[in-house]
Design an enzyme around this catalytic site. Sequence first.
Site, PDB file in Angstrom:
ATOM      1  N   SER A   1       0.814  -1.217   0.000  1.00 26.50           N
ATOM      2  CA  SER A   1       0.000   0.000   0.000  1.00 26.50           C
ATOM      3  C   SER A   1       0.847   1.265   0.000  1.00 26.50           C
ATOM      4  O   SER A   1       0.321   2.356  -0.231  1.00 26.50           O
ATOM      5  CB  SER A   1      -0.943   0.004   1.206  1.00 26.50           C
ATOM      6  OG  SER A   1      -0.206   0.108   2.414  1.00 26.50           O
TER       7      SER A   1
ATOM      8  N   LYS B   1      -6.251   5.223   7.916  1.00 23.99           N
ATOM      9  CA  LYS B   1      -5.055   5.937   7.453  1.00 23.99           C
ATOM     10  C   LYS B   1      -5.316   7.436   7.368  1.00 23.99           C
ATOM     11  O   LYS B   1      -4.502   8.256   7.815  1.00 23.99           O
ATOM     12  CB  LYS B   1      -4.620   5.391   6.101  1.00 23.99           C
ATOM     13  CG  LYS B   1      -4.088   3.966   6.158  1.00 23.99           C
ATOM     14  CD  LYS B   1      -3.764   3.424   4.778  1.00 23.99           C
ATOM     15  CE  LYS B   1      -3.210   1.998   4.865  1.00 23.99           C
ATOM     16  NZ  LYS B   1      -2.921   1.435   3.528  1.00 23.99           N
TER      17      LYS B   1
END
Length: 816
Positions: free
Chosen positions: A658, A701
């Site tokens: 990611s 996030k």
Amino acid sequence: MTDHKPLPVGDLFRACDPARFKFKNTAELEPLEELIGQDRAVEAVQFGIGIRRDGYNLFAAGPAGTGKHTLIAEFLQRQAKREPVPDDLCYVYNFDEPRRPKALRLPAGRAQPLAADMARLIEDLRAAIQSAFESENYRNRREALAQEFKERQEGAFEGIQRKARERSIALVRTPVGLALAPLREGEVLSPEEFEALPEAERDKAKGDLKELEEQLQATLRQAPRWEREHRDRVREINREVTRLAVGHLIEEIRKKHEDLPEILAWLDAIERDVVGKAESLLATEQAPGTEGGQPANPQPPRDGFFRQYTVNVMVARDSGSGAPVIYEDHPIHGNLLGRIEHRSEFGTLVTDFTLIKAGALHRANGGYLVLDALKLLTQPYAWEGLKRILRAGEVQIESLGQSLSIIDTVSLDPEPVPLDIKIVLVGERMLYYLLCEHDPDFSELFKVQADFEEEMLREEVNVDLYARLIGTIARNENMRPFGPGSVGRIVERAARIAGDRDKLTTHMRSIADLLHESDYWAGEAGRDVVTAEDVTKAIDTHIRRSDRLREKVQETIVEGIMLIDSEGAKAGQINGLSVMQMGGFAFGRPSRITARTSLGRGRVIDIEREVKLGGPLHSKGVLILSGFLADRFGRDRPLALAASLVFEQSYGGVDGDSASSAELYALMSALSGAPIHQGFAVTGSVNQRGEVQAIGGANEKIEGFFDVCKARGLTGKQGVLIPASNTRHLMLRGDVVEACRKGEFAIYAVESIDQGLEILTGVSAGVADGEGNYPEDSINRRVADRLTDFAEKARKMGSAGDGKDGGNNGDKNNQE
């Protein structure tokens, strides 16, 4: 350069309008009978329960908390009520093979009455046998037999004695038995006196002695036969008396169970055994003064003789309960297949059929057995034992020592019981796939998979079902009813748990926990109906109890211990985002990623991998960067660069791809010299074509970086770049959404690296023309020029990275 706009506020959170609900509170709603969002699993369970073929057992696969046990239990209980009650099971003594106890299957509800009948019979036998052998009639018959035997013996010896007297010979007893001796005037002659007799008289005496000796020996030889005949007649009287004493008692039990041939045959065997052991049952210990072999004080029979007439009820059913549904929480070998226990007698372990104990397979026979797959597989030999039983189609009880040939001592070998059962294993999907892959028997024995979903579509009909689910749980668990606002807030939370604004979680445990905590806070506030405020407080306090580590991480960033910039601009440096999962709580953590470039051999060095802190997925992401650079800039010339990438202040393992887009942004920035605005953080993976791909944990996030910026002060120039394909997953916290509404924070959805570069640097990425050239001063043009410069220097030097550049050592390590 294209004008890139942040996502509108409406894309950051999908609210559930309480006004759509037409009820005042959930107490008005109809209860929900089945789990929602599990149509596939429900169909599989219905099929698995309905089909009656070998091997069609079920494996309910899915994460814990999705309601697998609840759904399975509801369906099995519902189906079991419509099915006939299976037989009772008991073990009894096998008179033909004592080591092999006999298994009796009786109609439901018949085993316990039979056991009670036999217990009463044993008590009655004690009294009846003792009374019969103490009766006057029995004593007279025994005395008559004894007198007859005595007279017979005395008559035989009297005849010999009479003949001996007639011939002046005496029959005398000696220490070694009976003997004959000549007489003279009533006195026995000594050997010397006998030898002094005239020869004719002596010869006549010898002839008489010989004749009488033969008659005596013949009589003595008849004595054992007379004794045996006497004992046989005594035994026959004992049996006759016993038969008369117990026959009517056993006949009463026969009449109660005359429809069961197996019971009648067993009762016949008991009667034969009682009659045959009449003398043993008397405990014939002679007392002083006993006459004729008859005990002066007959004792009542001992318990050991009667234990074999008892009934060991293994499984007793209620005649109106339907088929059994058993859940075995501790599936060890003995609990599953049954066991044979022992007791200590005089320092020795002994066993008998009364110590055979039923296992879960016996109790569930004729119905359903539910087992936790992980617990089953972690118990030694339980899984192998279950497979053996299913293949054989019968339950054979044996100890582990016997099955593994560790113990060779003599023990019981109970008759196996035919098996008619449906097994349901419940476990994680990974267990199911591992068993399919590595156990060839598994697919033959468990042919039906019930796959439980973790989420369902957030459609209007499903939202209504969710409201009914909330009402059903609240009603069943005596909670306060929930108002429309609280239901809407729970629906929003369900979407957040699912990680998709267009879906709802089916993780029922999480929802039930939220309901419990919301009900608690409503009670603390003195409300009769749970409100949205109570649900929000339940969510916030739950997070508060779990976020100690998140708070510490944020503290180290704000205090400058962990270096994260949220203002300014720097080339080759970017804020990446990762997710930390601690138990059931996840939070986002920003990390500084830096890139450095120099003349080299066309290698991108992953420092995390070099020190063995990078996982395979992260290493794959870095290698993809090399593919991207080669495809875009290396078609006409070799890439003569050395580049290094690292997560700064990372002291643990790094895995996942990611951060690959962030690493590529940093690399492109380092090559182009274009600084990246540090008010941005980035997440997303990338492919070799430069397309940004979806990742997990987008909400966490974003919130992780937002918390850092908020603690330092929001400037309106901060934000997060996410893959465009992650937009549907956004269900952000209220404070994040509010900051975006005010323009203090922004979320950008990007589809390609070029879009992200323009947002991060404020410089156009540039699009190649027909000849592959990029516009002047664009990011891609700067990178291309830098790589051309590297290639020219490498050509002039005669080789790429021959020890004069900073990447040689790294390249050498990679080659090794």
